[in-house]
Write a protein that holds these residues in place. Structure first.
Motif, PDB file in Angstrom:
ATOM      1  N   MET A  55     -24.865   1.035 -26.162  1.00 57.47           N
ATOM      2  CA  MET A  55     -23.593   1.140 -25.447  1.00 57.47           C
ATOM      3  C   MET A  55     -23.680   2.758 -25.452  1.00 57.47           C
ATOM      4  N   GLN A  56     -24.251   3.085 -27.180  1.00 59.17           N
ATOM      5  CA  GLN A  56     -24.692   4.973 -27.021  1.00 59.17           C
ATOM      6  C   GLN A  56     -25.469   5.165 -26.128  1.00 59.17           C
ATOM      7  N   MET A  57     -27.160   4.064 -25.728  1.00 55.45           N
ATOM      8  CA  MET A  57     -27.583   5.089 -25.550  1.00 55.45           C
ATOM      9  C   MET A  57     -27.267   4.991 -23.596  1.00 55.45           C
ATOM     10  N   GLY A  58     -26.430   3.774 -23.128  1.00 58.32           N
ATOM     11  CA  GLY A  58     -26.228   3.900 -21.845  1.00 58.32           C
ATOM     12  C   GLY A  58     -25.275   5.411 -21.890  1.00 58.32           C
ATOM     13  N   SER A  59     -24.242   5.493 -22.267  1.00 55.61           N
ATOM     14  CA  SER A  59     -23.533   6.270 -22.489  1.00 55.61           C
ATOM     15  C   SER A  59     -24.075   7.936 -22.618  1.00 55.61           C
ATOM     16  N   ALA A  60     -25.360   8.168 -22.673  1.00 52.87           N
ATOM     17  CA  ALA A  60     -26.375   9.362 -23.007  1.00 52.87           C
ATOM     18  C   ALA A  60     -27.370   8.826 -21.812  1.00 52.87           C
ATOM     19  N   LEU A  61     -27.420   7.822 -21.064  1.00 53.44           N
ATOM     20  CA  LEU A  61     -27.731   7.742 -19.953  1.00 53.44           C
ATOM     21  C   LEU A  61     -27.439   8.440 -18.664  1.00 53.44           C
TER      22      LEU A  61
ATOM     23  N   THR B  68     -29.747  -2.607 -19.806  1.00 52.87           N
ATOM     24  CA  THR B  68     -30.258  -3.662 -20.126  1.00 52.87           C
ATOM     25  C   THR B  68     -31.287  -4.190 -21.376  1.00 52.87           C
ATOM     26  N   SER B  69     -30.937  -4.976 -21.455  1.00 48.97           N
ATOM     27  CA  SER B  69     -32.857  -5.805 -22.365  1.00 48.97           C
ATOM     28  C   SER B  69     -33.072  -6.958 -21.353  1.00 48.97           C
ATOM     29  N   CYS B  70     -33.138  -7.014 -20.792  1.00 49.02           N
ATOM     30  CA  CYS B  70     -33.139  -8.115 -19.582  1.00 49.02           C
ATOM     31  C   CYS B  70     -34.964  -7.372 -19.243  1.00 49.02           C
ATOM     32  N   ASP B  71     -35.555  -8.619 -19.265  1.00 55.17           N
ATOM     33  CA  ASP B  71     -37.035  -8.397 -18.376  1.00 55.17           C
ATOM     34  C   ASP B  71     -37.322  -8.617 -17.050  1.00 55.17           C
TER      35      ASP B  71
ATOM     36  N   TRP C 211     -24.294  13.739 -28.054  1.00 53.91           N
ATOM     37  CA  TRP C 211     -24.245  12.436 -28.722  1.00 53.91           C
ATOM     38  C   TRP C 211     -24.569  11.929 -29.596  1.00 53.91           C
ATOM     39  N   SER C 212     -24.448  11.296 -30.129  1.00 54.85           N
ATOM     40  CA  SER C 212     -24.498  10.044 -31.420  1.00 54.85           C
ATOM     41  C   SER C 212     -26.647  10.455 -32.296  1.00 54.85           C
ATOM     42  N   ASP C 213     -26.244  10.715 -33.593  1.00 50.51           N
ATOM     43  CA  ASP C 213     -27.632  10.768 -33.825  1.00 50.51           C
ATOM     44  C   ASP C 213     -28.264   9.535 -33.784  1.00 50.51           C
ATOM     45  N   GLN C 214     -28.915   8.512 -33.134  1.00 53.00           N
ATOM     46  CA  GLN C 214     -28.647   7.248 -32.973  1.00 53.00           C
ATOM     47  C   GLN C 214     -29.378   7.624 -31.479  1.00 53.00           C
ATOM     48  N   VAL C 215     -29.160   7.899 -30.600  1.00 56.20           N
ATOM     49  CA  VAL C 215     -29.612   8.534 -29.058  1.00 56.20           C
ATOM     50  C   VAL C 215     -31.164   8.859 -29.670  1.00 56.20           C
ATOM     51  N   ASP C 216     -31.741   8.412 -29.145  1.00 54.74           N
ATOM     52  CA  ASP C 216     -33.374   8.787 -28.623  1.00 54.74           C
ATOM     53  C   ASP C 216     -33.168   9.526 -27.911  1.00 54.74           C
ATOM     54  N   VAL C 217     -33.021  11.207 -28.218  1.00 51.54           N
ATOM     55  CA  VAL C 217     -33.708  12.289 -26.988  1.00 51.54           C
ATOM     56  C   VAL C 217     -34.262  11.754 -25.795  1.00 51.54           C
ATOM     57  N   ASP C 218     -35.508  10.894 -26.189  1.00 47.37           N
ATOM     58  CA  ASP C 218     -37.006  11.138 -25.838  1.00 47.37           C
ATOM     59  C   ASP C 218     -36.645  10.014 -24.733  1.00 47.37           C
ATOM     60  N   ILE C 219     -36.528   8.940 -25.623  1.00 48.40           N
ATOM     61  CA  ILE C 219     -35.754   7.609 -24.751  1.00 48.40           C
ATOM     62  C   ILE C 219     -35.206   8.387 -23.453  1.00 48.40           C
ATOM     63  N   VAL C 220     -34.453   8.396 -23.465  1.00 48.39           N
ATOM     64  CA  VAL C 220     -33.586   8.925 -22.214  1.00 48.39           C
ATOM     65  C   VAL C 220     -33.748   9.570 -21.523  1.00 48.39           C
TER      66      VAL C 220
ATOM     67  N   LYS D  41     -33.846  -0.413 -20.961  1.00 47.54           N
ATOM     68  CA  LYS D  41     -34.028   0.202 -22.410  1.00 47.54           C
ATOM     69  C   LYS D  41     -34.928   0.337 -23.399  1.00 47.54           C
ATOM     70  N   VAL D  42     -36.251  -0.318 -23.150  1.00 51.76           N
ATOM     71  CA  VAL D  42     -37.240  -0.151 -23.814  1.00 51.76           C
ATOM     72  C   VAL D  42     -38.630  -0.239 -22.416  1.00 51.76           C
ATOM     73  N   PHE D  43     -39.724   0.272 -23.250  1.00 52.56           N
ATOM     74  CA  PHE D  43     -40.502   0.549 -22.470  1.00 52.56           C
ATOM     75  C   PHE D  43     -41.003  -0.597 -21.837  1.00 52.56           C
ATOM     76  N   PRO D  44     -41.167  -0.775 -20.606  1.00 50.15           N
ATOM     77  CA  PRO D  44     -41.698  -0.246 -19.081  1.00 50.15           C
ATOM     78  C   PRO D  44     -40.929   0.753 -18.697  1.00 50.15           C
TER      79      PRO D  44
END
Length: 179
Positions: free
Chosen positions: A1-7, A85-88, A20-29, A130-133
């Protein structure tokens, strides 16, 4: 949820201070946000849409006062929400939408417009990996789709339960009264 909130904040409320939480990777966002901005259906909608639209209305069947905050409302009659989402695949994202009760959210938000002369024509859920690509899935819904009808049944049931636990005389929920 932290990633979603940051995005969500980065895309829809970029003017707010990032807390944002320290657990959020800013580069990924930022990578996800860039991908989203390059996705033509999203970019086209975002250009004219109001973001973070607060709605307050009375649910007619129950008389309950409701409040919601929609991600995007466009003047062209489109409502939209961003979901990480983590869906593919689109099929997997559609299944997850039911699991996480997005059908209930979609119907609830849609029905906030019932008293207006022009109802929104469609609702779009943008699912972003939430993951590449960082693939983007669009799930477009119309007002009479089974997904929306099922969600309406769910939220109406919750409102009826809430109302049955509410005491109009004391203005408190019955289950909170300890006397």
């Amino acid at each position: 949820m932290q990633m979603g909130s940051a995005l969500h904040q980065s895309v829809l409320e970029p003017h707010l201070e990032r807390n944002w939480s320290d657990q959020v990777d800013v580069d990924i966002v930022e990578s996800i946000k860039d991908n989203l901005y390059h996705f033509l259906p999203f970019r086209s909608l975002m250009q004219n849409a109001d973001c973070e639209v607060v709605r307050v209305w009375e649910d007619i069947p129950t008389g309950v006062l409701c409040k919601g905050k929609l991600d995007m409302v466009s003047p062209q009659g489109v409502l939209a929400d961003i979901k990480t989402t983590s869906c593919d695949s689109l099929e997997a994202f559609r299944r997850v939408c039911r699991v996480y009760d997005y059908d209930r959210q979609v119907a609830f938000y849609w029905d906030s417009f019932k008293s207006e002369s022009r109802l929104p024509e469609k609702f779009v859920l943008f699912g972003i990996q939430k993951v590449f690509p960082y693939q983007i899935f669009t799930y477009e819904l119309l007002p009479n789709d089974d997904f929306v009808k099922r969600g309406r049944t769910k939220y109406q049931s919750l409102l009826k339960t809430w109302k049955s636990n509410y005491d109009d005389k004391t203005q408190r929920r019955k289950w909170l009264v300890l006397d």
